[in-house]
Design an enzyme around this catalytic site. Structure first.
Site: not given
Ligand SMILES: NC(=O)c1ccc[n+]([C@@H]2O[C@H](COP(=O)([O-])OP(=O)(O)OC[C@H]3O[C@@H](n4cnc5c(N)ncnc54)[C@H](OP(=O)(O)O)[C@@H]3O)[C@@H](O)[C@H]2O)c1
Ligand SMILES: NC(=O)c1ccc[n+]([C@@H]2O[C@H](COP(=O)([O-])OP(=O)(O)OC[C@H]3O[C@@H](n4cnc5c(N)ncnc54)[C@H](OP(=O)(O)O)[C@@H]3O)[C@@H](O)[C@H]2O)c1
Lengths: 352, 352
Positions: A18, A20, A47, A106, A137, A164, A168, A223, A252, A325
């Protein structure tokens, strides 16, 4: 309709469906016709029960707490880092291949960090951890242009400033920007909403994205450094960033200064970048052409403009990057990872 | 009330008195109590006859075409570069000292380009051309922090990305941003006004300020290079910029990456910058403290935040700068030039 009865098509779950990024994943699965045998939409209990149409069929949102990962072959996680930390191990244990949009895995050495256009070869083997990580992103568009430059001229240093967008910070980030803007237009002295962005973002720029690190850099800035090095396989790459939120709804932008080992020819640089997969260089006859968040062009491309080699120093040039993004920087990259993994025929539990 | 009968106080004209810079000049003359014997407000014939109160007295705006520069000792020009090119010679010929806010004379070898906190010494003699030039609004805050760094550690390279406010395009720039934002909030697909900014600035960032040069850089980017070199007296200073307009009403920000000859100690850097005149460093105990255009603090200071020495390279650091482009970047600098010139007792025609 991408629902198929083909028994080799995977069963897919979207965790954070649900949100973005989650809703962009749904859009892309439909647009690209990613084949699946089953599709499960999963979010928080808030949700659960919501009905969402996908490919002509209505799907009921399930609560993550009650979800059985044994039902799926691929699980896309985009529900926040803490949710991934808490639930990815369970999904992997049940045999799902996890494609994770958060930063949880990551930098894990057993987890490949993948931008398919750049380093798909790390997917030649299934990931040791059962997880494939999707980069940040702002990192994705950056490495998409840095790799060909490194190969052709060698990179000495990269200095990036970002611009940005509110998206985001997810759906609530967009809402806070729009609400704050409305309030500020009515009364410039009013207190603006400031939950997702602090200080408020409406008619402002906020040089602070994600948490502060001991180094004084933010996590977002860190990052960009660490992830770029890992994806490009250049552990000593000299890259540094300032990350700034701007009052833009989506997409972005980045101002990127690159110094190279060898002198760069501008026309060759434009030609080289233009030939990269899903990269559009805005150059044409008119060097004033440039992409902006509101008008860049194909939403699945990295857009490059304002290509300028320094007049004093042929080993230094600027690029201006714009990319969506939610798509290029998140959902599209994740879907392309899945497409690649499926084409290679590996899924950690196999397609059962 | 700064109107005085003291015969040594100068007679002053403000050319472009109705504009964004001009009205800020009026504010500052009142706030600072700059003494004058006469004050003339001058603009185009469009504004002639308008009544503007200054220091408790009403002043009628005069049309530039009919104005007699023989009436004044100091003329502040802020009505655009073409107006300065057309009218400054006449003003100088009549014996006025011109303080010019446009780019018309900045690079002229006989015209000093002055930031009083940095290079007031070039004003030890009256200017050969009769003109003192006020630098570009992005250059002023930059040189204010670069000079002490150059003196202490030596500068190797400066890489700047700007986040420039709509007010840099004057009153109409602000109006276009606010109107465009209202339209976009009502209908995200509507055509937005786009006269001062192209493409539109509302919910967008536009990496293009002023005209395109043959080099591919914009004039704004070139000004930052050339003017910094001239003000700092460092003709070979290696500085490069990307200039970007952002949807902020007022106050420019800059992300500045500096590489030095010698290694930099962060605490010493913070201390050094904090001791500069009218510079505020936002550091305190909390390194997350930082200035933004909406909330920086004293409107007459250059605000510095996010002071970060690179963890990999003690010869590289970032600064985040915020300053009011109408005050620090234009009107305040011009008034401080006038204050200095008056204190030195020189005015090209003398105070008659
Ligand atoms: N936005 C971007 O550009 C972007 C880019 C790359 C990566 N990411 C990462 O992707 C993740 C999602 O970002 P977003 O922008 O899509 O955020 P978002 O719009 O706020 O959506 C968050 C999603 O996560 C779900 N969720 C939150 N807490 C949950 C919980 N405890 N259990 C189960 N589901 C939960 C939400 O479900 P409910 O609707 O039920 O609350 C929603 O579906 C974040 O980790 C973000 O860092 C975002
Ligand atoms: N805004 C900034 O941050 C900034 C910073 C540094 C330097 N500057 C420079 O300062 C100048 C003014 O900028 P601004 O932002 O104040 O612009 P602005 O708000 O548009 O104001 C322009 C002013 O110039 C007058 N003017 C225009 N054409 C004229 C003409 N033909 N004859 C006489 N007066 C004329 C206008 O008078 P009417 O009202 O009669 O039209 C108005 O007073 C520009 O050269 C700009 O580059 C601006």
């Amino acid at each position: 309709m991408t629902l198929v009865t083909d028994p080799t098509a995977p069963r897919i779950a979207l965790i954070g469906a649900t949100g973005a990024v989650g809703s962009t994943l749904i859009e892309l699965i439909e647009e690209r016709g990613l084949r699946y045998r089953e599709l499960y939409l999963v979010a928080s209990s808030r949700s659960a029960g919501r009905q969402i149409p996908v490919g002509g069929q209505t799907h009921e949102v399930r609560s993550l707490e009650d979800f059985d990962f044994g039902l799926v072959d691929i699980a896309f996680f985009s529900a926040g880092t803490s949710v991934s930390r808490a639930w990815v191990p369970a999904a992997v244990a049940k045999g799902a291949l996890v494609i994770d949009n958060t930063r949880a895995y990551r930098m894990d050495p057993d987890t490949p960090l993948v931008v398919p256009q750049i380093n798909y070869a790390v997917l030649d083997r299934p990931p040791g951890s059962g997880v494939i990580a999707n980069p940040n992103c702002s990192t994705i568009p950056l490495v998409r242009v840095l790799q060909p430059v490194e190969r052709r001229w060698g990179i000495r240093q990269v200095v990036v400033s970002t611009y940005q967008a509110a998206s985001g910070q997810g759906h609530q980030g967009i809402e806070e920007l729009l609400e704050g803007t409305e309030v500020a237009l009515r009364d410039p002295d009013a207190d603006l909403p400031s939950e997702r962005f602090s200080p408020p973002l409406a008619f402002n720029v906020v040089p602070f994205v994600d948490e502060l690190q001991d180094s004084g850099f933010t996590l977002e800035e860190q990052k960009m450094v660490q992830e770029s090095r890992k994806i490009l396989g250049l552990p000593d790459l000299d890259v540094t960033a300032t990350c700034v939120r701007v009052p833009v709804v989506n997409s972005h932008s980045e101002a990127v200064w690159v110094q190279t080992q060898e002198p760069v020819d501008r026309a060759e640089l434009v030609g080289l970048l233009s030939r990269q997969t899903e990269v559009t260089v805005h150059d044409a006859e008119n060097r004033a052409a440039f992409p902006t968040p509101l008008k860049a062009g194909h939403p699945d491309h990295v857009h490059v403009g304002r290509v300028r080699v320094s007049p004093h120093n042929p080993r230094g040039f600027w690029l201006w990057l714009v990319s969506d993004n939610l798509r290029v920087g998140a959902a599209l990259n994740a879907v392309q990872i899945a497409e690649y993994a499926l084409a290679r025929g590996f899924l950690s539990g196999g397609v059962r």
